[in-house]
Scaffold this motif. Structure first.
Motif, PDB file in Angstrom:
ATOM      1  N   SER A 400      -0.657   3.435  -7.437  1.00  0.00           N
ATOM      2  CA  SER A 400      -1.561   4.576  -7.564  1.00  0.00           C
ATOM      3  C   SER A 400      -1.457   5.155  -8.964  1.00  0.00           C
ATOM      4  O   SER A 400      -0.380   5.219  -9.551  1.00  0.00           O
ATOM      5  CB  SER A 400      -1.236   5.647  -6.528  1.00  0.00           C
ATOM      6  OG  SER A 400      -0.088   6.365  -6.893  1.00  0.00           O
ATOM      7  N   GLY A 403      -3.323  10.017  -9.185  1.00  0.00           N
ATOM      8  CA  GLY A 403      -3.671  10.531  -7.871  1.00  0.00           C
ATOM      9  C   GLY A 403      -4.629   9.667  -7.076  1.00  0.00           C
ATOM     10  O   GLY A 403      -4.993   9.996  -5.964  1.00  0.00           O
ATOM     11  N   LEU A 404      -5.056   8.549  -7.684  1.00  0.00           N
ATOM     12  CA  LEU A 404      -5.954   7.651  -6.951  1.00  0.00           C
ATOM     13  C   LEU A 404      -5.181   6.425  -6.489  1.00  0.00           C
ATOM     14  O   LEU A 404      -4.327   5.917  -7.203  1.00  0.00           O
ATOM     15  CB  LEU A 404      -7.103   7.189  -7.848  1.00  0.00           C
ATOM     16  CG  LEU A 404      -8.004   8.279  -8.407  1.00  0.00           C
ATOM     17  CD1 LEU A 404      -9.117   7.648  -9.230  1.00  0.00           C
ATOM     18  CD2 LEU A 404      -8.581   9.108  -7.273  1.00  0.00           C
ATOM     19  N   LEU A 405      -5.485   5.976  -5.292  1.00  0.00           N
ATOM     20  CA  LEU A 405      -4.809   4.777  -4.795  1.00  0.00           C
ATOM     21  C   LEU A 405      -5.521   3.538  -5.310  1.00  0.00           C
ATOM     22  O   LEU A 405      -6.752   3.481  -5.323  1.00  0.00           O
ATOM     23  CB  LEU A 405      -4.804   4.773  -3.265  1.00  0.00           C
ATOM     24  CG  LEU A 405      -3.858   5.779  -2.599  1.00  0.00           C
ATOM     25  CD1 LEU A 405      -4.024   5.728  -1.108  1.00  0.00           C
ATOM     26  CD2 LEU A 405      -2.414   5.499  -2.981  1.00  0.00           C
ATOM     27  N   TYR A 407      -6.571   0.498  -4.311  1.00  0.00           N
ATOM     28  CA  TYR A 407      -6.706  -0.265  -3.066  1.00  0.00           C
ATOM     29  C   TYR A 407      -6.751  -1.763  -3.288  1.00  0.00           C
ATOM     30  O   TYR A 407      -6.427  -2.531  -2.384  1.00  0.00           O
ATOM     31  CB  TYR A 407      -7.944   0.209  -2.283  1.00  0.00           C
ATOM     32  CG  TYR A 407      -7.629   1.395  -1.415  1.00  0.00           C
ATOM     33  CD1 TYR A 407      -6.849   1.245  -0.271  1.00  0.00           C
ATOM     34  CD2 TYR A 407      -8.080   2.664  -1.738  1.00  0.00           C
ATOM     35  CE1 TYR A 407      -6.540   2.332   0.528  1.00  0.00           C
ATOM     36  CE2 TYR A 407      -7.772   3.762  -0.947  1.00  0.00           C
ATOM     37  CZ  TYR A 407      -7.003   3.587   0.186  1.00  0.00           C
ATOM     38  OH  TYR A 407      -6.685   4.657   0.976  1.00  0.00           O
TER      39      TYR A 407
END
Lengths: 536, 360
Positions: A400, A403-405, A407
C-alpha cells in the motif's frame, strides 16, 4: 404387556401430572447399591464406518459415583447421548431398574429420571435461577406458584449443599453457580441418574471442592452420579466409587477407584502403545527469539486464568504446550498476539520488551498468529480469499502506498500463496464462507505463514480437521521450523505435541507443570501432568 | 394439482445480485401494499403514483425543492453509511446537522463582511468540524468504553436541538431575529451560489458519494473499516484498532451531516436563516430517512444517489397527493413507513431461502 416404564414414555403432554406420579411410583423403594441402569452391548456406527461405541456394557448402581473416562474420540459423547435419548443405538439394550426401555427423545429419558448436565450451559441468561429451574417442570403448568416452588427448590439446594441465589439472573452467576443451577434443575425434575459432562472443567478450585461435596451428598440419597471425564482426572476421581474406562469405543477396564492410581488410569486411557515418532527434521537451534517471564492474564470471565508462566523459544524450536482447553492456553496465546492485556510479567521478543505492543506492531515484527477459532477470529467469512489474505498485508508498505491499497500486488501475492498452500477454491474471489474446515485452515496458514518471519503461534491448529488436513498443517509447522522460525504450538492432542515439538510443557490450571525436552517426554507422564498430577 | 413442498434453507453468503433483488422486491411490495391504503381512501393508486412523480419531477412545481431535499437526504444517508460499514449505527445525523448549523452560522454572523469566496468555504469547514466533533464524541465513547453508540447519538440529538433553541429563541438567544422564534437572516455573502435555482451543494453530496465509494474500494482505511464491520475479532487480530476506526468513521460521518447544515439553510432561498424550532425539527427528522435509504441501498454510496432521489420524490410528491386527492393527513409518511417495514421483513431472505423439497 404393560410395563410401567413404557407407560411413562407413552403418556403425552396433556397428562404431565399423571406422568410425574407414575415416575414417582416407578422409583419407589430405591435401595442403595441396587442396579438402576444397565446397558448391554451398546453399539453405534456412524456413516463413514466409524464405530463410536463397540459393544459397551455398563452398570450403574443407586448411590454410586461412577466415573467414565476416555480420551477425545473414545466414544464418551456418543454413549452419553445414547443414555440421554439423543441418539439411538444400532445394537444393544438399555434397562432401567430391570425394565427394558427405548428412548425416542431426551424427554423420555428425563421422564424416566435421567438428568444431564451439559458442558455448555443450556440456561436462559435473562431469567432468574429459580425460573430456569422450574421451567419445563410438569408442576409448572399454566399458572406457577412461585413461592411454593421456591420453597421446594430451596430445600433441595440445602439438602445437597448447593449455594445458589435463586433470585439472581443467570447471567450474573459464575460458571460454577450456573452448573449448580443445572444440577438442581435436573434434581427438581426427579432425576435419579445424573449424567455430568466434564463437570469440573469450568470450575475454580474452591467451586470444585464445594461441588465434590455436593456429589457425595447426592450419592448419599441413592442418586447415581455419572461424570464423564476426558482429562481432569484428579478431582472427580477423589470422590468416585467406580471407574469405567473407554478407548476407541470399547470398554478397556472397569475398576474400583480406591484400587487405582492416576498413572494407571492415564495408561488405560491412552493405551500402551509406544510413541509414534514422525521424522522431525534436525534443525540446529539458534538464538533465543522469545522469552516469557512470569506471564499472567485474566480471562474474559474475570478470573486469573494464566498464573505466571516462564519459558523461552529459540530459532528452529517447536515449543509445544499440551493441555486441556480452559487451562490458560487461550489467554497465553492472546497475550502473545497482543489482543489481551497481560496482568503481570514480561514478554521479550528478540531482546525487546513487547509486553505492551499492539497487535499491529507485533504483526509488523513478523510474529504470526494462527487462532483457534477459524471462522470467528481467523478469517472473515463474507470476505473473498484475496481480501482475507489482504488482512495480513494491508499494513505493509509493499502492498500500500499513500493510504491506497495496491490491489494488483495483493492479487499476485494471493494467487501465489493459495496455490502454495493448496487451498481448494474456484478462485481468489470466492468467499471464505464457502470453504470447508480444512481448506479454511489452509487459507489461514496461507495468510499467516508467508508473512511470519520469526515467531509463529499456532493455537489448536489441527483441531477438528480431517487426517489429510491435519498432516498438512503439521508438515507446514515443521517446514517453518526448518526455515528457522520459533514456533509455539498449543494443542489438546497429546500425540501431536509429542510428535512435532522439541520441548514440551504440560499446562494445568494456568501453570506449566514442567518443561521437558522431547527426548525425555513419556506419554503417560505428560498425559498425567496435563490432568494435574505433579511431576515426581 | 399437488402443491410442491417447500422448506427453508440457510443462506451462508448473500451474493450482490440477491441483495439487489431483495431491495427491489421490498420497494415493489411497498407500492402494492400502499395501493391498498389508497384504495381504502377511495382513490385510484395508479393516478396517485402518477401524480406523486409528475409533481416531484416537474421543473415548474416540485423539482427544485425535491432535489434540494433529496440532497439533504443523501448527506444524511452518507453520514449513516460510513459508520455502519464499520459496524457502528450513527443515528445522530439530526444532532450533527444542528451542530453543523451552529458551526456555519457562527462563522457567518462573525465574519459576514468577508467576500463569498472566503466566507462560504469557511462556513462549510466550520460546519464540518462541528459535526465531526459531535460525531467523534460518540465514536470515542463507543471505541474506548464500549458505550452503545445508538443511545449516545440519539441523546446527543436532543441536546443539539435545545442548543439551537437556546441560540435563536428570544429574549436571550444571541442569534434571535426580528421575527418571532427565528434567527437573524444570513448575510447575503453567505448565500449559496445557485445554478438553475439550485445551490452548488447539490453537486457536493454526490461528490462525497463518489469519494466514499473510492474510500471503500481502494484505500487502506476503507479496507480496515470493512474488515471491522464484518468481524470485530478478526479485525482486531489483524492489527486493526477498533477505537481508532470508530472515532474516524463517526467523525467523518458527523462532518458529512454537519455539511448538510450549510446546504439546508444557506441553499434554500426560502430559508437563509434558522427557522422556528418546529420547522428545523421537521428538517432534522428528515435525516432519519437516511437510515432507511442507507439500508435499502445496502451501504453502497453510489446506489444512495438514485435512492435518495427516489425517496425524496416520494416525500415531496406525497405532500401533494394528500392535498389533491383529499387523502388523510400523513398518508405520505405511511408510504415511507411501509417501505421500511417491507424492507425489514425481507431481511429474512438474507438468512434463509425457500427451496422446493426434494422427494426422498
Amino acid at each position: 404387556m404393560s410395563v410401567l416404564s413404557q407407560k411413562i414414555i407413552d403418556l403425552f403432554g396433556g397428562r404431565k401430572e399423571e406422568r410425574s406420579q407414575l415416575s414417582e411410583k416407578f422409583w419407589a423403594n430405591l435401595k442403595h447399591g441396587e442396579v438402576v441402569l444397565e446397558a448391554r452391548g451398546i453399539t453405534k456406527k456412524f456413516p463413514g464406518g466409524v464405530v463410536a461405541n463397540d459393544h459397551i456394557d455398563l452398570e450403574i448402581r443407586a448411590g454410586e459415583i461412577h466415573a467414565i473416562l476416555g480420551e477425545n474420540g473414545a466414544g464418551k459423547t456418543t454413549l452419553m447421548n445414547i443414555l440421554y435419548g439423543l441418539l439411538k443405538p444400532d445394537e444393544g439394550e438399555i434397562y432401567i431398574r430391570g425394565k427394558k426401555v427405548e428412548f425416542k427423545s431426551p424427554l423420555d429419558a428425563i421422564n424416566l429420571g435421567i438428568g444431564m448436565v451439559h458442558q455448555h450451559r443450556k440456561l436462559i441468561p435473562a431469567h432468574t435461577a429459580l425460573e430456569n429451574i422450574i421451567l419445563g417442570h410438569p408442576k409448572a403448568g399454566k399458572i406457577v406458584d412461585i413461592e411454593a416452588a421456591k420453597k421446594e427448590v430451596q430445600e433441595l439446594c440445602d439438602k445437597y449443599g448447593f449455594k445458589i441465589d435463586l433470585d439472581a439472573k443467570v447471567w450474573q452467576l459464575s460458571a460454577g453457580e450456573q452448573q449448580s443451577v443445572e444440577i438442581v434443575k435436573a434434581l427438581y425434575r426427579g432425576a435419579k441418574l445424573l449424567i455430568l459432562d466434564e463437570p469440573t472443567s469450568v470450575l475454580t478450585p474452591i467451586e470444585t471442592e464445594r461441588f465434590l461435596k455436593s456429589l457425595r451428598s447426592m450419592a448419599g440419597t441413592e442418586i447415581a452420579v455419572i461424570p464423564f471425564i476426558t482429562h481432569k482426572l484428579p478431582e472427580v476421581l477423589s470422590v468416585s466409587d467406580r471407574v469405567t474406562i473407554l478407548r476407541k469405543g470399547k470398554v478397556v477396564k472397569r475398576l474400583e477407584t480406591r484400587k487405582a492410581t492416576m498413572e494407571a488410569l492415564a495408561k488405560y486411557m491412552v493405551g500402551r502403545e509406544v510413541l509414534f515418532r514422525v521424522k522431525k527434521p534436525k534443525v540446529k537451534k539458534g538464538k533465543e527469539i522469545l522469552r516469557v517471564e512470569n506471564l499472567s492474564a485474566i480471562s474474559d470471565r474475570g478470573f486469573l486464568a494464566l498464573k505466571g508462566v516462564t519459558f523461552s523459544i529459540r530459532e528452529g524450536e517447536i515449543f509445544g504446550i499440551a493441555g486441556v482447553s480452559g487451562n490458560g492456553q487461550q489467554e497465553l496465546a492472546e497475550v502473545l498476539a497482543g489482543v489481551r492485556k497481560a496482568s503481570g510479567g514480561k514478554v521479550m521478543f528478540e531482546g525487546k520488551d513487547i509486553t505492551h505492543a499492539s497487535p499491529l506492531e507485533r504483526l509488523k515484527m513478523g510474529i504470526g498468529y494462527i487462532p483457534s477459532e477459524r471462522v470467528r477470529v481467523g478469517s472473515i467469512p463474507q470476505f473473498s480469499l484475496m481480501e482475507n489474505i489482504a488482512l495480513s498485508l494491508y499494513f505493509d508498505r509493499e502492498f500500500s502506498k499513500w493510504g491506497l491499497l495496491d490491489y494488483k500486488r495483493i492479487r499476485e501475492h494471493a494467487e501465489k500463496v493459495i496455490s502454495e498452500f493448496e487451498v481448494m477454491a474456484p478462485g481468489i474471489y470466492t468467499r471464505a464462507a464457502h470453504l470447508s474446515g480444512g481448506n479454511l485452515q489452509r487459507l489461514i496458514l496461507a495468510r499467516t505463514i508467508p508473512r511470519t518471519k520469526k515467531l509463529l503461534i499456532a493455537n489448536l491448529p489441527t483441531q477438528g480437521l480431517d487426517v489429510g488436513a491435519t498432516e498438512f498443517v503439521r508438515n507446514k509447522l515443521l517446514d517453518c521450523k526448518k526455515e528457522g522460525m520459533g514456533i509455539l504450538l498449543i494443542s489438546e492432542d497429546l500425540d501431536e505435541v509429542l510428535q512435532v515439538s522439541d520441548t514440551i510443557a504440560p499446562i494445568y490450571e494456568g501453570k506449566f507443570v514442567d518443561i521437558i525436552p522431547a527426548e525425555k517426554a513419556r506419554k503417560e507422564i505428560v498425559g498425567a501432568m496435563m490432568t494435574g498430577a505433579r511431576a515426581k | 394439482m399437488k402443491l410442491p413442498k417447500l422448506k427453508l434453507e440457510r443462506v451462508l453468503v448473500v451474493t450482490g445480485r440477491d441483495a439487489v433483488k431483495i431491495s427491489v422486491l421490498s420497494i415493489i411490495i411497498a407500492f402494492v401494499v400502499f395501493s391498498a391504503f389508497i384504495l381504502f381512501e377511495g382513490a385510484n393508486p395508479i393516478d396517485v403514483y402518477k401524480c406523486v412523480f409528475s409533481y416531484a419531477f416537474d421543473p415548474k412545481t416540485g423539482l427544485p425543492t425535491m432535489i434540494h431535499r433529496s440532497t439533504l437526504l443523501l448527506f444524511a444517508t452518507l453520514a449513516f453509511i460510513l459508520p455502519l460499514k464499520a459496524g457502528l449505527w450513527n443515528v445522530g445525523m439530526e444532532g450533527q446537522l444542528y451542530l453543523g448549523t451552529v458551526g456555519a452560522f457562527a462563522v457567518a454572523y462573525a465574519y459576514g463582511d468577508l467576500p463569498s469566496t472566503i466566507l462560504i468555504p469557511l462556513m462549510l469547514i466550520s460546519a464540518g468540524i462541528f459535526g465531526a466533533v459531535y460525531g467523534a464524541f460518540a465514536g470515542f465513547l463507543r471505541g474506548k468504553f464500549g458505550v452503545n453508540e445508538i443511545v449516545i447519538t440519539l441523546m446527543l440529538n436532543n441536546i443539539a436541538f435545545w442548543l439551537l433553541h437556546a441560540l435563536i429563541m428570544p429574549p436571550t438567544g444571541p442569534w434571535r431575529g426580528i421575527a418571532e422564534s427565528q434567527s437573524r437572516p444570513l448575510p447575503v455573502s453567505a448565500w449559496a451560489p445557485t445554478i438553475w435555482r439550485l445551490p452548488f451543494t447539490v453537486v457536493l453530496a454526490p461528490a462525497i458519494s463518489i469519494l466514499l465509494f473510492f474510500l471503500f474500494e481502494k484505500t487502506r482505511i476503507g479496507f480496515q473499516i470493512k474488515a471491522l464491520g464484518s468481524s470485530q475479532p478478526a479485525a482486531e487480530h489483524a492489527g486493526i484498532n477498533p477505537a481508532k476506526i470508530a472515532i474516524f468513521v463517526m467523525a467523518v460521518g458527523g462532518a458529512i451531516a454537519g455539511l448538510s447544515a450549510y446546504h439546508m439553510w444557506a441553499g434554500d432561498p426560502s430559508f437563509r436563516l434558522i427557522p422556528r424550532p418546529d420547522a428545523y425539527k421537521g428538517i432534522g427528522e428528515l435525516t432519519y430517512w437516511g437510515i432507511m435509504v442507507g439500508l435499502i441501498c445496502l451501504l453502497n454510496p453510489l446506489a444512495a444517489i438514485p435512492l435518495s432521489i427516489f425517496v425524496g420524490s416520494l416525500r415531496e410528491g406525497g405532500t401533494v397527493i394528500v392535498r389533491r386527492y383529499g387523502l388523510t393527513y400523513g398518508l405520505d409518511r405511511v408510504f415511507l413507513g411501509i417501505l421500511f417495514l417491507s424492507f425489514i421483513a425481507l431481511q429474512f431472505f438474507y438468512r434463509y431461502k425457500i427451496v422446493r423439497k426434494k422427494k426422498a
